[in-house]
Write an enzyme that holds these catalytic residues in place. Structure first.
Site, short mmCIF file in Angstrom:
data_model
loop_
_atom_site.label_atom_id
_atom_site.label_comp_id
_atom_site.label_asym_id
_atom_site.label_seq_id
_atom_site.Cartn_x
_atom_site.Cartn_y
_atom_site.Cartn_z
N CYS A 10 -6.24 -18.21 8.65
CA CYS A 10 -5.61 -18.40 7.19
C CYS A 10 -5.14 -19.94 7.14
O CYS A 10 -5.76 -20.84 7.94
CB CYS A 10 -4.32 -17.55 7.03
SG CYS A 10 -2.63 -18.09 7.89
N ASN A 13 -1.55 -20.81 9.30
CA ASN A 13 -1.56 -20.06 10.57
C ASN A 13 -0.13 -19.96 10.92
O ASN A 13 0.59 -19.89 12.10
CB ASN A 13 -2.11 -20.98 11.87
CG ASN A 13 -2.07 -20.05 13.13
OD1 ASN A 13 -1.97 -20.91 14.17
ND2 ASN A 13 -2.39 -18.99 13.05
N CYS A 15 1.44 -17.05 8.46
CA CYS A 15 1.72 -15.82 7.89
C CYS A 15 0.83 -14.88 8.43
O CYS A 15 0.87 -13.97 9.22
CB CYS A 15 1.89 -15.98 6.42
SG CYS A 15 3.38 -16.98 5.78
N ARG A 16 -0.38 -14.92 7.55
CA ARG A 16 -1.44 -13.72 7.64
C ARG A 16 -2.20 -13.72 9.09
O ARG A 16 -2.15 -12.68 9.55
CB ARG A 16 -2.26 -13.84 6.61
CG ARG A 16 -1.79 -13.72 5.28
CD ARG A 16 -2.76 -14.10 4.21
NE ARG A 16 -2.99 -15.54 4.15
CZ ARG A 16 -3.86 -16.43 3.47
NH1 ARG A 16 -4.78 -15.55 2.46
NH2 ARG A 16 -3.80 -17.54 3.59
N SER A 17 -2.74 -15.08 9.75
CA SER A 17 -3.53 -14.74 10.85
C SER A 17 -2.76 -14.60 12.10
O SER A 17 -3.04 -13.67 12.77
CB SER A 17 -4.32 -16.08 11.03
OG SER A 17 -3.46 -17.37 10.90
N ASP A 126 -1.78 -14.18 0.27
CA ASP A 126 -0.97 -14.97 1.00
C ASP A 126 0.68 -14.65 0.55
O ASP A 126 0.82 -14.85 -0.63
CB ASP A 126 -1.16 -16.58 0.84
CG ASP A 126 -0.23 -17.38 1.59
OD1 ASP A 126 0.49 -17.13 2.33
OD2 ASP A 126 -0.79 -18.61 1.59
#
Length: 157
Positions: A10, A13, A15-17, A126
């Protein structure tokens, strides 16, 4: 021996990944195939290098029995394109960034997460600027995608 190394990417690095990495590793563990997979996460940007995931990502992961608190943000490296079999971007913007950065494509390529896992062209949004409910939505999307991803990767010859 590991059959497939997957990198989730993301922007920062945090939140999402990191959440995708945690969900994926739990999914392969529950499927009884942990020895066949490895995973990591990274960001296309370096703003948060060395930092733990966002507290809201840690909290949503914890609510679902996943501990991502020891992960640390890092930026995608040139070597990642050779060290990973598959690189999955959380959104089109990061996929474009990865494509520009890539000296070569990994064996299974660099793809949009949902496109590769589910055959849909939608981004994983995001949640950074929103509330806790956005992190729960992202978790649900990642859980669905990772279940499909493990099945898809497990069935490849």
């Amino acid at each position: 021996m590991t059959a497939c190394n997957v990198l989730f990417v993301c922007l920062g690095n945090i939140c999402r990944s990191p959440l995708a990495e945690g969900v994926f590793l739990k999914t392969v563990d529950e499927a009884g195939c942990s020895a066949r997979f490895a995973a990591d996460s990274a960001g296309t940007g370096a703003w948060h290098q060395g930092e733990p995931p966002d507290r809201r990502s840690i909290a949503v992961a914890r609510r679902h029995g996943i501990d991502i608190s020891n992960q640390r943000a890092r930026q995608v490296l040139t070597e990642d394109f050779e060290g990973f079999d598959l690189i999955l971007a959380m959104d089109r913007s990061n996929l474009d960034n990865l494509t520009r950065m890539a000296p070569a494509m990994p064996p299974l390529g660099t793809h949009l997460f949902n496109d590769y896992a589910l055959g849909t062209s939608s981004d994983i949004p995001d949640p950074y600027y929103g509330g806790a409910d956005g992190f729960e939505t992202v978790y649900s999307m990642l859980l669905n995608g990772c279940a499909s991803l493990v099945e898809k990767l497990g069935n490849r010859s």
